[in-house]
Design an enzyme around this catalytic site. Structure first.
Site, PDB file in Angstrom:
ATOM      1  N   SER A 134       0.857  -1.178   0.000  1.00 27.80           N
ATOM      2  CA  SER A 134       0.000   0.000   0.000  1.00 27.80           C
ATOM      3  C   SER A 134       0.893   1.228   0.000  1.00 27.80           C
ATOM      4  O   SER A 134       2.019   1.191   0.502  1.00 27.80           O
ATOM      5  CB  SER A 134      -0.891   0.015   1.249  1.00 27.80           C
ATOM      6  OG  SER A 134      -1.525   1.273   1.405  1.00 27.80           O
ATOM      7  N   TYR A 136      -1.317  -1.251  10.501  1.00 31.47           N
ATOM      8  CA  TYR A 136      -1.483  -1.572   9.078  1.00 31.47           C
ATOM      9  C   TYR A 136      -0.387  -0.911   8.260  1.00 31.47           C
ATOM     10  O   TYR A 136       0.258  -1.555   7.420  1.00 31.47           O
ATOM     11  CB  TYR A 136      -2.858  -1.102   8.595  1.00 31.47           C
ATOM     12  CG  TYR A 136      -3.085  -1.342   7.117  1.00 31.47           C
ATOM     13  CD1 TYR A 136      -3.498  -2.598   6.659  1.00 31.47           C
ATOM     14  CD2 TYR A 136      -2.874  -0.335   6.174  1.00 31.47           C
ATOM     15  CE1 TYR A 136      -3.695  -2.832   5.305  1.00 31.47           C
ATOM     16  CE2 TYR A 136      -3.070  -0.563   4.817  1.00 31.47           C
ATOM     17  CZ  TYR A 136      -3.481  -1.809   4.387  1.00 31.47           C
ATOM     18  OH  TYR A 136      -3.660  -2.039   3.043  1.00 31.47           O
TER      19      TYR A 136
END
Length: 249
Positions: A148, A172
């Site tokens: 990401s 995350y």
């Protein structure tokens, strides 16, 4: 041994039952790759695979819980038995362990950190390690690690970047930074082989994971994974890319 071993490529996509993973399976299969749609729940994986088979695509289900070593070993044995090799591994499965009470990075629980890293990092490493012998049996395998842009430390520290204020889910974000590091290390190890290893940012995609709050559709979100899965011999390895653009680490 399956007919797919006679000439055509074989791919495995983890987390393939929905969202970006499901669309990645579809696009790889549309390109002629015999694609294994992996999911923790056997029934969901079969249902998803049947839907794509109904579109005339070369897809089959495989049960794989990437957090379960026994499940990983069983999947590796099944692929070995049926195909004798694996041409493409797309490490797509991932989670966001939400702490709804945590409003600051320092408030996210250690439990959330452990849960996130177990799936997003340790499971990716374990799955890759188990399948690497099969990838090495392919003529020129590809490993795609779905990361990401939130894993970019350069962008997180740049006040002018679009993600500078996205600090609400540090576990995350850090897990994707770790995936990037794993990508670099594995690409270095395999630098003198035909295998290419890359990390990809799918984009801010409208999926169940973000309650549909993304900016691009799922088919576009799968494009970078598919492009890196099919990249030619002149393509990058050890890269961090989004729709052909190199992202800063």
């Amino acid at each position: 041994m399956s007919n797919a071993s006679n000439g055509s490529k074989v791919a495995l996509v983890t987390g393939g039952t929905r969202g970006i993973g499901f669309e990645t399976v579809r696009q790889l299969a549309q390109s002629g790759v015999h694609t294994l749609l992996a999911g923790r729940d056997r029934n969901k994986a079969v249902d998803a695979a049947l839907k794509l088979q109904g579109e005339g695509l070369p897809v089959e289900a495989i049960t794989l819980d990437i957090t379960d070593p026994a499940s990983i070993d069983a999947a590796a044995s099944e692929i070995e038995r049926k195909f004798g090799k694996l041409d493409i591994l797309v490490n797509n499965a991932g989670i966001i362990a939400e702490d709804r009470t945590a409003t600051r990075p320092s408030q996210q629980s250690v439990a959330a950190w452990r849960e996130t890293f177990d799936t997003n990092v340790f499971a990716v490493v374990a799955t890759t390690q188990a399948l690497l012998p099969l990838l090495q049996k392919a003529p020129a395998a590809r490993i795609v690690n779905v990361s990401s842009i939130l894993g970019s430390l350069a962008l997180h520290t740049d006040p002018a970047s679009p993600i500078y204020d996205f600090k609400a889910v540090p576990a995350y974000n850090a897990s994707k930074s770790a995936v990037n590091s794993w990508t670099v290390h594995l690409a270095y190890e395999l630098r003198d082989t035909p295998i290419k290893v890359n990390a990809v940012h799918p984009g801010y995609v409208k999926t169940d994971m973000n309650a549909g709050e993304g900016e691009i559709d799922v088919p576009t979100g799968a494009k970078t994974s598919v492009a890196m899965a099919l990249v030619g011999a002149d393509g990058p390895s050890g890269g961090y890319v989004y729709l052909g653009e190199t992202l800063p680490w």
